[in-house]
Motif scaffolding. Structure first.
Motif, short mmCIF file in Angstrom:
data_model
loop_
_atom_site.label_atom_id
_atom_site.label_comp_id
_atom_site.label_asym_id
_atom_site.label_seq_id
_atom_site.Cartn_x
_atom_site.Cartn_y
_atom_site.Cartn_z
N GLU A 124 2.69 28.64 -55.81
CA GLU A 124 1.44 28.46 -54.99
C GLU A 124 0.50 27.34 -55.38
N ILE A 125 -0.06 26.87 -54.34
CA ILE A 125 -1.21 25.72 -54.49
C ILE A 125 -2.52 26.46 -54.57
N PRO A 126 -2.91 26.27 -55.76
CA PRO A 126 -4.38 26.92 -56.14
C PRO A 126 -5.46 26.66 -55.00
N MET A 127 -6.23 27.69 -54.85
CA MET A 127 -7.53 27.65 -53.95
C MET A 127 -8.47 27.03 -54.83
N TRP A 128 -9.43 26.22 -54.29
CA TRP A 128 -10.70 25.97 -54.95
C TRP A 128 -11.67 27.04 -54.61
N ALA A 129 -12.39 27.24 -55.74
CA ALA A 129 -13.65 28.34 -55.58
C ALA A 129 -14.87 27.58 -56.54
N GLU A 130 -15.94 28.13 -56.13
CA GLU A 130 -17.20 27.47 -56.90
C GLU A 130 -17.22 27.47 -58.53
N SER A 131 -16.71 26.27 -58.83
CA SER A 131 -16.61 26.25 -60.30
C SER A 131 -16.81 25.17 -60.95
N GLU A 132 -16.85 24.89 -62.12
CA GLU A 132 -17.28 23.45 -62.72
C GLU A 132 -16.07 22.64 -62.62
N SER A 133 -14.99 23.03 -62.47
CA SER A 133 -13.61 22.05 -62.35
C SER A 133 -13.73 21.66 -60.89
N PHE A 134 -14.17 22.34 -59.90
CA PHE A 134 -14.25 22.02 -58.65
C PHE A 134 -15.41 21.05 -58.31
N CYS A 167 -12.68 25.12 -47.00
CA CYS A 167 -12.36 24.12 -47.38
C CYS A 167 -11.97 24.14 -48.84
N CYS A 168 -10.85 25.00 -49.36
CA CYS A 168 -10.52 25.33 -50.72
C CYS A 168 -9.26 24.64 -51.09
N THR A 169 -8.47 23.93 -50.39
CA THR A 169 -7.27 23.26 -50.53
C THR A 169 -7.71 21.74 -50.96
N THR A 170 -6.83 21.07 -51.89
CA THR A 170 -7.14 19.74 -52.28
C THR A 170 -7.20 18.84 -51.12
N SER A 171 -5.87 19.15 -50.18
CA SER A 171 -5.77 18.33 -48.83
C SER A 171 -6.84 18.42 -47.79
N ARG A 172 -7.26 19.77 -47.76
CA ARG A 172 -8.38 20.06 -46.88
C ARG A 172 -9.64 19.31 -47.05
N VAL A 173 -9.85 19.36 -48.28
CA VAL A 173 -11.26 18.95 -49.11
C VAL A 173 -11.29 17.33 -48.83
N LEU A 174 -10.21 16.69 -49.25
CA LEU A 174 -10.08 15.37 -49.00
C LEU A 174 -10.09 14.84 -47.56
N GLU A 175 -9.51 15.66 -46.69
CA GLU A 175 -9.52 15.37 -45.16
C GLU A 175 -10.88 15.30 -44.53
#
Length: 215
Positions: A124-134, A167-175
């Motif tokens: 599973e591709i992890p979903m971003w959430a509000e966090s320090e890593s994001f 916008c919680c996947t890397t591809s969507r965020v970058l797009e």
């Protein structure tokens, strides 16, 4: 000459590069030829095309295949779905590794076939959430954008905007961010803000000539 011409006309054009439309119909490249069984309407049968593809995969030394947007298989009828899954199974039988990128809908279809399910490991591709890593990820993106002024992509307001808009996947965020960067460049703006991100999310990259008051 007449005999040669007659023989040439009986050869059926076929594909060495195969693809499937969203309807699940097979189409082919007429620049290649192959003598293979045809259906009643003169088309080469899907099973024959699959055999051609398997032969080409083996002869070209392919070791791994990535199938992106595999969920489109679900747009076809049940018969074509079963043919496609059987084709995937046949490829794996030849020792070729297949990676499939899709949604849960196709995962459920694969799970219905025990043999297919046992051949895949679900990742599973992890979903971003509000966090320090994001926030750290967004800050690294901003460094690469090299805009004249800081946009504060890792600020709380933008982080929460991205998460709330899905916008919680890397591809969507970058797009979305890359499209906002293109809009900023086309408008002569020095930074990205939520307004530009909103335009990028709603309209994508709107192209050159867009001005600050167009939206």
């Amino acid at each position: 000459m007449q005999r040669g011409a007659a023989e040439k006309s009986t050869r059926r054009p076929d594909a060495r590069r195969l693809c499937t439309t969203t309807r699940g119909q097979y189409r082919y490249d007429e620049h290649r030829t192959l003598n293979s069984p045809a259906t009643e309407d003169g088309r080469t049968s899907p099973s024959a095309l699959c055999e051609v593809a398997l032969t080409l995969i083996a002869s070209s030394g392919v070791r791994q295949i990535l199938i992106d947007e595999a969920g489109n298989l679900l747009n076809a009828g049940r018969s074509t779905q079963q043919q496609s899954l059987a084709f995937i199974k046949a490829i794996t039988n030849r020792g070729v590794t297949i990676s499939i990128a899709s949604t849960m809908n196709l995962v459920n279809v694969l799970a219905a076939d025990e043999q297919l399910q046992s051949r895949f490991t679900r990742v599973e591709i992890p979903m971003w959430a509000e966090s320090e890593s994001f926030r750290s990820f967004l800050a690294s993106i901003e460094l690469e954008l090299r805009l004249p002024q800081a946009s504060g992509l890792s600020d709380q307001a933008i982080v929460r905007w991205l998460v709330s808009r899905g916008c919680c996947t890397t591809s969507r965020v970058l797009e979305v961010i890359c499209n906002a960067k293109r809009i900023a460049d086309s408008q002569g703006l020095a930074r990205i803000d939520i307004r530009l991100l909103d335009i990028a999310l709603s309209h994508g990259y709107v192209g050159e000539g867009t001005r600050h008051g167009d939206f």
